[in-house]
Design a protein around this motif. Structure first.
Motif, PDB file in Angstrom:
ATOM      1  N   ASP A  80       0.820  -1.214   0.000  1.00 13.75           N
ATOM      2  CA  ASP A  80       0.000   0.000   0.000  1.00 13.75           C
ATOM      3  C   ASP A  80       0.851   1.260   0.000  1.00 13.75           C
ATOM      4  N   ARG A  81       2.085   1.145   0.432  1.00 12.72           N
ATOM      5  CA  ARG A  81       2.923   2.329   0.582  1.00 12.72           C
ATOM      6  C   ARG A  81       3.960   2.498  -0.527  1.00 12.72           C
ATOM      7  N   VAL A  82       4.509   1.421  -1.032  1.00  7.48           N
ATOM      8  CA  VAL A  82       5.534   1.552  -2.080  1.00  7.48           C
ATOM      9  C   VAL A  82       5.032   1.081  -3.440  1.00  7.48           C
ATOM     10  N   GLY A  83       3.888   0.438  -3.472  1.00 11.57           N
ATOM     11  CA  GLY A  83       3.343  -0.052  -4.730  1.00 11.57           C
ATOM     12  C   GLY A  83       3.387  -1.566  -4.817  1.00 11.57           C
ATOM     13  N   ALA A  84       2.227  -2.170  -5.063  1.00 12.49           N
ATOM     14  CA  ALA A  84       2.147  -3.631  -5.118  1.00 12.49           C
ATOM     15  C   ALA A  84       3.024  -4.193  -6.232  1.00 12.49           C
ATOM     16  N   HIS A  85       3.138  -3.477  -7.357  1.00 12.11           N
ATOM     17  CA  HIS A  85       3.941  -3.972  -8.478  1.00 12.11           C
ATOM     18  C   HIS A  85       5.427  -4.014  -8.114  1.00 12.11           C
ATOM     19  N   ARG A  86       5.872  -3.062  -7.309  1.00 17.44           N
ATOM     20  CA  ARG A  86       7.279  -3.065  -6.891  1.00 17.44           C
ATOM     21  C   ARG A  86       7.558  -4.205  -5.920  1.00 17.44           C
ATOM     22  N   VAL A  87       6.660  -4.414  -4.963  1.00 22.38           N
ATOM     23  CA  VAL A  87       6.826  -5.523  -4.021  1.00 22.38           C
ATOM     24  C   VAL A  87       6.831  -6.857  -4.768  1.00 22.38           C
ATOM     25  N   GLN A  88       5.940  -6.996  -5.749  1.00 21.46           N
ATOM     26  CA  GLN A  88       5.854  -8.218  -6.531  1.00 21.46           C
ATOM     27  C   GLN A  88       7.172  -8.500  -7.249  1.00 21.46           C
ATOM     28  N   THR A  89       7.751  -7.498  -7.868  1.00 19.62           N
ATOM     29  CA  THR A  89       8.989  -7.685  -8.622  1.00 19.62           C
ATOM     30  C   THR A  89      10.150  -8.047  -7.706  1.00 19.62           C
ATOM     31  N   VAL A  90      10.334  -7.283  -6.637  1.00 19.44           N
ATOM     32  CA  VAL A  90      11.457  -7.523  -5.731  1.00 19.44           C
ATOM     33  C   VAL A  90      11.314  -8.869  -5.023  1.00 19.44           C
ATOM     34  N   ALA A  91      10.110  -9.199  -4.581  1.00 13.06           N
ATOM     35  CA  ALA A  91       9.893 -10.469  -3.888  1.00 13.06           C
ATOM     36  C   ALA A  91      10.178 -11.656  -4.798  1.00 13.06           C
ATOM     37  N   THR A  92       9.756 -11.582  -6.050  1.00 13.36           N
ATOM     38  CA  THR A  92      10.017 -12.674  -6.992  1.00 13.36           C
ATOM     39  C   THR A  92      11.505 -12.816  -7.248  1.00 13.36           C
ATOM     40  N   LEU A  93      12.203 -11.687  -7.398  1.00 10.22           N
ATOM     41  CA  LEU A  93      13.648 -11.715  -7.621  1.00 10.22           C
ATOM     42  C   LEU A  93      14.382 -12.348  -6.439  1.00 10.22           C
ATOM     43  N   LEU A  94      14.053 -11.914  -5.229  1.00  7.56           N
ATOM     44  CA  LEU A  94      14.717 -12.465  -4.039  1.00  7.56           C
ATOM     45  C   LEU A  94      14.349 -13.924  -3.814  1.00  7.56           C
ATOM     46  N   ASN A  95      13.140 -14.317  -4.199  1.00 12.00           N
ATOM     47  CA  ASN A  95      12.753 -15.721  -4.098  1.00 12.00           C
ATOM     48  C   ASN A  95      13.626 -16.568  -5.019  1.00 12.00           C
ATOM     49  N   GLY A  96      13.886 -16.060  -6.228  1.00 16.43           N
ATOM     50  CA  GLY A  96      14.770 -16.782  -7.141  1.00 16.43           C
ATOM     51  C   GLY A  96      16.176 -16.918  -6.587  1.00 16.43           C
ATOM     52  N   LEU A  97      16.691 -15.848  -5.979  1.00 13.51           N
ATOM     53  CA  LEU A  97      18.020 -15.909  -5.374  1.00 13.51           C
ATOM     54  C   LEU A  97      18.049 -16.904  -4.211  1.00 13.51           C
ATOM     55  N   ALA A  98      16.955 -16.965  -3.470  1.00 13.18           N
ATOM     56  CA  ALA A  98      16.879 -17.924  -2.365  1.00 13.18           C
ATOM     57  C   ALA A  98      16.911 -19.364  -2.888  1.00 13.18           C
ATOM     58  N   GLY A 348     -13.991 -13.924  -4.001  1.00 15.94           N
ATOM     59  CA  GLY A 348     -15.036 -12.911  -4.062  1.00 15.94           C
ATOM     60  C   GLY A 348     -15.175 -12.162  -2.749  1.00 15.94           C
ATOM     61  N   MET A 349     -15.173 -12.892  -1.639  1.00 13.67           N
ATOM     62  CA  MET A 349     -15.294 -12.248  -0.334  1.00 13.67           C
ATOM     63  C   MET A 349     -14.053 -11.418  -0.012  1.00 13.67           C
ATOM     64  N   ALA A 350     -12.871 -11.956  -0.342  1.00 15.67           N
ATOM     65  CA  ALA A 350     -11.634 -11.235  -0.048  1.00 15.67           C
ATOM     66  C   ALA A 350     -11.563  -9.906  -0.795  1.00 15.67           C
ATOM     67  N   PHE A 351     -12.008  -9.890  -2.039  1.00 15.53           N
ATOM     68  CA  PHE A 351     -11.963  -8.660  -2.830  1.00 15.53           C
ATOM     69  C   PHE A 351     -13.071  -7.686  -2.448  1.00 15.53           C
ATOM     70  N   GLU A 352     -14.296  -8.178  -2.358  1.00 16.21           N
ATOM     71  CA  GLU A 352     -15.445  -7.289  -2.230  1.00 16.21           C
ATOM     72  C   GLU A 352     -15.699  -6.805  -0.801  1.00 16.21           C
ATOM     73  N   LEU A 353     -15.250  -7.544   0.194  1.00 15.08           N
ATOM     74  CA  LEU A 353     -15.409  -7.084   1.577  1.00 15.08           C
ATOM     75  C   LEU A 353     -14.321  -6.099   1.987  1.00 15.08           C
ATOM     76  N   ALA A 354     -13.293  -5.970   1.162  1.00 19.55           N
ATOM     77  CA  ALA A 354     -12.148  -5.129   1.508  1.00 19.55           C
ATOM     78  C   ALA A 354     -12.454  -3.654   1.278  1.00 19.55           C
ATOM     79  N   ASP A 355     -11.811  -2.822   2.078  1.00 29.02           N
ATOM     80  CA  ASP A 355     -11.825  -1.381   1.852  1.00 29.02           C
ATOM     81  C   ASP A 355     -10.722  -1.098   0.838  1.00 29.02           C
ATOM     82  N   GLN A 356     -11.094  -0.640  -0.362  1.00 30.42           N
ATOM     83  CA  GLN A 356     -10.134  -0.491  -1.445  1.00 30.42           C
ATOM     84  C   GLN A 356      -9.108   0.606  -1.207  1.00 30.42           C
ATOM     85  N   ARG A 357      -9.309   1.438  -0.190  1.00 33.96           N
ATOM     86  CA  ARG A 357      -8.300   2.437   0.127  1.00 33.96           C
ATOM     87  C   ARG A 357      -7.000   1.770   0.564  1.00 33.96           C
ATOM     88  N   ASN A 358      -7.109   0.597   1.147  1.00 35.27           N
ATOM     89  CA  ASN A 358      -5.930  -0.124   1.630  1.00 35.27           C
ATOM     90  C   ASN A 358      -6.010  -1.581   1.169  1.00 35.27           C
TER      91      ASN A 358
END
Length: 435
Positions: A80-98, A348-358
Motif C-alpha cells: 500500500d505504501r511503495v506499490g504492489a507492483h514493486r513488491v511483486q517484482t522484488v519479492a520474486t527476484l529475491l525468491n529466485g536468489l533464495a 469474491g469475499m476477499a476482494f469485495e469485503l475489503a476497503d479499497q483504500r488499503n
C-alpha cells in the motif's frame, strides 16, 4: 458459437489482452514451472544431497512456514505504501536468489535461513499479486482474472513436475542440483515480465498505492487497518477453515490410501483429476461471485462437497480394491468441485469485503488466513483422519461445514460500507472494463 467463445476464453486465460494481465500471467507461468520442479525434487535434494535428516528438514520448513505467515500481512501493508507492483517484482527476484542459495546450503542452520528467506518472499509475492489484482481490476473481473491465474498455475506446476521427472529418473546428486538451479533461474525469469511494468503502463503506479486519505483513515469500518474490521476478520477466519482441505490431497489422502485396499498409484490419478477439474471449470464457476452473498453461498456449497468427500474417503477404508478405488475417485471429484467453489467464493469475499483504500493490507490479511491454513492443515489432517480414521474424517467434515456456514452467514449480513472511497476511474484505452 459456444465453441468459439470457449476457445477465446482459453486464449484469454493464457494470453490476456491487457498488458498488466499479460505480464502477470507470463510471470505466473515461470513461477509455477519453478514450483513444479521444486516440489518434485526439493525433499530428495535436502536429504540425499545436503544430507539433512527428515526431522531437520521438517523443522526447518516449519520455521519457514511461520515466517511466511508473518510476511503475508506485512507485505500487504508495504504494498500500500511503495506499490504492489514493486513488491511483486522484488519479492520474486529475491525468491529466485533464495532458490539458488539452496545449492550453497551445507548444514541445518544455513538451510533454515535460506528456507525462511524463500518463504518470506513467496508470501510477499502472493500477497502483492493479490493486491495488484484488487487495485487494477474492478467488480467481476477481479475474480475471473484470479481464476485464470489459478488455471495457469495448476497447468504449469504440472508441466514443471513432468520436467523434474528427468532428475528423478537420473537419481544423481548432479541431477538434483541442476533441478534446483533450474527452479531458481525460472523464478528470476519470472521477474522479466514485471520489470519496468510501471513505466510501460503509466497509470499503474498511482493505482498500486493507497491514497493519502486511505493511509490516514482509521475508521471502525476498516480504514487504515483491516485488523479492526470485524466482518473481514470473520470472513478470513471462516475461509481459512475451509482452506484446510488443501492438506487433504497433499498429505492426508496419500497416507490414507496406504491403509485402504486401493493401489498407491490411485494418488497420482486423484492429483491429475484435481488438476483437470481446476483447469476446465475454475473460471466458469468463478463468474458471479463478485456479489458477496453469492460468494458466501459458493463457500457454503464448497463445504458441503468437502464434507461429502470426507465421508467417501472414510468409506474407502471399508471396501475391497475395486470398491475403494471407486469411492476414492468419487471423493476426489467431490473434493475438486468443492475446491474450485471454495476458492472462487473466497476470492469474491476477499476482494469485495475489503476497503479499497488499503487493498494491500486487506489482501495481506486474506493471504495470512490461507498461510495459516496451509501451516496447520498437515498436522490437523494427520491428527484426525489418519490417527482416528472414520471418526477423524467425520470431524473434518464437521469442521468444513462449520467454516462454510460461517462464511455464508458473514456474507448474508454484509452491508456495503459507506466509508469506502470510489475506485479510481478506468483510464481510456487501458483495456476492457477494468484495465
Amino acid at each position: 458459437m459456444p465453441e468459439v467463445r470457449e476457445k477465446r476464453g482459453v486464449i484469454r486465460t493464457f494470453f490476456p489482452e491487457d498488458r498488466v494481465g499479460r505480464s502477470l500471467t507470463l510471470s505466473t507461468m515461470a513461477f509455477a514451472l519453478s514450483s513444479g520442479v521444486f516440489y518434485t525434487v526439493s525433499t530428495l535434494y535436502f536429504t540425499l544431497v545436503i544430507g539433512l535428516g527428515a526431522t531437520t528438514v521438517g523443522l526447518g520448513l516449519g520455521i519457514a512456514g511461520g515466517a511466511g505467515v508473518l510476511a503475508s500481512y506485512a507485505s500487504g501493508w508495504l504494498a500500500d505504501r511503495v506499490g504492489a507492483h514493486r513488491v511483486q517484482t522484488v519479492a520474486t527476484l529475491l525468491n529466485g536468489l533464495a532458490m539458488l542459495a539452496y545449492t550453497l546450503a551445507s548444514d541445518a542452520v544455513v538451510f533454515t535461513l535460506v528456507a525462511c528467506l524463500a518463504a518470506l518472499m513467496r508470501s510477499a509475492s502472493g500477497t502483492s499479486k493479490q493486491a495488484m489484482l484488487a487495485r487494477w481490476y474492478t467488480g467481476p473481473e477481479r475474480v475471473v482474472v484470479r481464476a485464470r491465474m489459478r488455471v495457469v498455475t495448476n497447468v504449469f506446476i504440472g508441466l514443471g513436475t513432468l520436467a523434474a521427472a528427468a532428475a528423478l529418473l537420473t537419481g544423481t546428486a548432479v541431477a538434483y542440483q541442476a533441478a534446483m538451479i533450474a527452479s531458481g533461474v525460472l523464478l528470476l525469469a519470472a521477474t522479466v515480465p514485471l520489470a519496468r511494468l510501471g513505466s510501460r503502463v503509466p497509470e499503474l503506479p498511482a493505482r498500486m498505492v493507497a491514497s493519502a486519505e486511505g493511509q490516514a483513515a482509521d475508521t471502525p469500518a476498516g480504514g487504515r487497518s483491516p485488523l479492526k474490521d470485524r466482518t473481514y476478520l470473520a470472513s478470513v477466519a471462516c475461509n481459512a477453515v475451509v482452506a484446510v482441505h488443501f492438506g487433504l490431497l497433499t498429505v492426508g489422502v496419500p497416507l490414507w490410501v496406504a491403509s485402504t485396499g486401493a493401489p498407491t498409484a490411485i494418488v497420482s490419478v486423484l492429483l491429475v483429476l484435481n488438476t483437470v477439474v481446476v483447469a476446465v471449470l475454475q473460471v466458469r464457476v468463478s463468474r458471479g461471485v463478485h456479489d458477496v452473498r453469492r460468494a458466501g453461498i459458493a463457500v457454503r456449497r464448497a463445504s458441503w462437497l468437502l464434507a461429502l468427500a470426507c465421508g467417501l474417503y472414510a468409506l474407502a477404508g471399508y471396501g475391497n480394491m475395486i470398491t475403494a478405488c471407486v469411492l476414492l475417485l468419487l471423493a476426489g471429484l467431490a473434493h475438486a468441485f468443492g475446491e474450485i467453489l471454495g476458492e472462487a467464493g473466497g476470492w469474491g469475499m476477499a476482494f469485495e469485503l475489503a476497503d479499497q483504500r488499503n487493498a494491500g493490507a486487506y489482501q495481506g490479511l486474506s493471504q495470512t488466513g490461507y498461510a495459516i491454513a496451509a501451516m496447520v492443515s498437515p498436522v490437523l489432517v494427520t491428527a484426525t483422519a489418519i490417527e482416528h480414521e472414520t471418526v477423524g474424517w467425520l470431524a473434518l467434515a464437521a469442521l468444513f461445514v462449520a467454516g462454510g456456514t460461517g462464511a455464508a452467514a458473514v456474507a448474508r449480513r454484509y452491508r456495503p460500507r459507506a466509508t469506502s472511497v470510489p475506485e479510481a476511474p478506468v483510464p481510456a484505452g487501458a483495456g476492457a472494463k477494468a484495465r
